[in-house]
Write a protein that holds these residues in place. Structure first.
Motif, PDB file in Angstrom:
ATOM      1  N   THR A 106       0.860  -1.179   0.000  1.00  0.00           N
ATOM      2  CA  THR A 106       0.000   0.000   0.000  1.00  0.00           C
ATOM      3  C   THR A 106       0.895   1.227   0.000  1.00  0.00           C
ATOM      4  N   ASN A 107       0.578   2.180  -0.872  1.00  0.00           N
ATOM      5  CA  ASN A 107       1.295   3.453  -0.871  1.00  0.00           C
ATOM      6  C   ASN A 107       0.356   4.554  -1.358  1.00  0.00           C
ATOM      7  N   PHE A 108       0.816   5.791  -1.328  1.00  0.00           N
ATOM      8  CA  PHE A 108      -0.029   6.932  -1.688  1.00  0.00           C
ATOM      9  C   PHE A 108      -0.430   6.933  -3.159  1.00  0.00           C
ATOM     10  N   TYR A 109       0.448   6.503  -4.037  1.00  0.00           N
ATOM     11  CA  TYR A 109       0.173   6.638  -5.467  1.00  0.00           C
ATOM     12  C   TYR A 109      -0.508   5.435  -6.094  1.00  0.00           C
ATOM     13  N   ASP A 110      -0.390   4.248  -5.533  1.00  0.00           N
ATOM     14  CA  ASP A 110      -1.068   3.076  -6.091  1.00  0.00           C
ATOM     15  C   ASP A 110      -2.117   2.491  -5.151  1.00  0.00           C
TER      16      ASP A 110
ATOM     17  N   HIS B 161      -2.134  -2.505  -3.680  1.00  0.00           N
ATOM     18  CA  HIS B 161      -1.813  -3.082  -4.985  1.00  0.00           C
ATOM     19  C   HIS B 161      -0.925  -4.314  -4.835  1.00  0.00           C
TER      20      HIS B 161
ATOM     21  N   LYS C 168      -4.833  -2.651  -8.367  1.00  0.00           N
ATOM     22  CA  LYS C 168      -3.773  -2.435  -9.350  1.00  0.00           C
ATOM     23  C   LYS C 168      -2.727  -3.520  -9.279  1.00  0.00           C
TER      24      LYS C 168
ATOM     25  N   PHE D 154       4.182   4.619 -16.495  1.00  0.00           N
ATOM     26  CA  PHE D 154       3.754   5.754 -15.690  1.00  0.00           C
ATOM     27  C   PHE D 154       4.887   6.522 -15.053  1.00  0.00           C
ATOM     28  N   SER D 155       6.078   5.934 -15.015  1.00  0.00           N
ATOM     29  CA  SER D 155       7.168   6.639 -14.353  1.00  0.00           C
ATOM     30  C   SER D 155       8.500   6.038 -14.768  1.00  0.00           C
TER      31      SER D 155
END
Length: 144
Positions: free
Chosen positions: A65-69, A72, A108, A133-134
């Motif tokens: 779990t993180n802020f951007y995904d 997931h 995701k 995406f990055s």
């Protein structure tokens, strides 16, 4: 007929080592097991695609779990024996992991792929529907 199973015991992990070694060539069997035990303690799961009793491909994943995904599944490893590539085994494994992710409340799938792995990028984008995406960046830390 193909079957996908989670590998949870050392003897199963050792059976998967020759396939994983195709991707992680810097690891010998001892280093592989040492890291795998630590990774498993952190939630890493390894799945293998079997044809009868032979492992043809493996994947290693973890739920994060993180802020951007958000919540997931991160795919650390996806590898097929070179002689078995382009037969759809990677697609079978990733499709399985996508369903597994859904069952575990993840929305995701995420992964990193080395810049040199052009064929893998084509597979992820064109066949599996992943988007770029990055950029990933790494810096080695001087441990002296």
């Amino acid at each position: 007929m193909y079957e996908i199973q989670e590998l949870t015991a050392q003897d199963e992990w050792l059976e998967a080592f020759p396939v994983m070694h195709e991707l992680r060539t810097h690891l010998d069997e001892n280093a592989y097991l040492e890291l795998l035990y630590k990774m498993a303690d952190e939630g890493y799961k390894m799945f293998a695609l079997f044809n009868d009793t032979n492992i043809l491909a493996v994947t290693g994943v973890i739920i994060r779990t993180n802020f951007y995904d958000g919540r997931h599944v991160f795919v650390y490893d996806l590898v097929t024996y070179p002689s078995e590539r382009s037969k759809g085994y990677g697609e079978l494994l990733l499709t399985y992991i996508e369903q597994w992710a859904k069952e575990h409340g993840c929305e995701k799938l995420a992964l990193d792929s080395g810049v040199q792995r052009i064929d893998a990028h084509r597979f992820y984008e064109n066949r599996m529907g992943f988007g770029k995406f990055s950029y990933g960046f790494k810096k080695m830390i001087d441990m002296k």
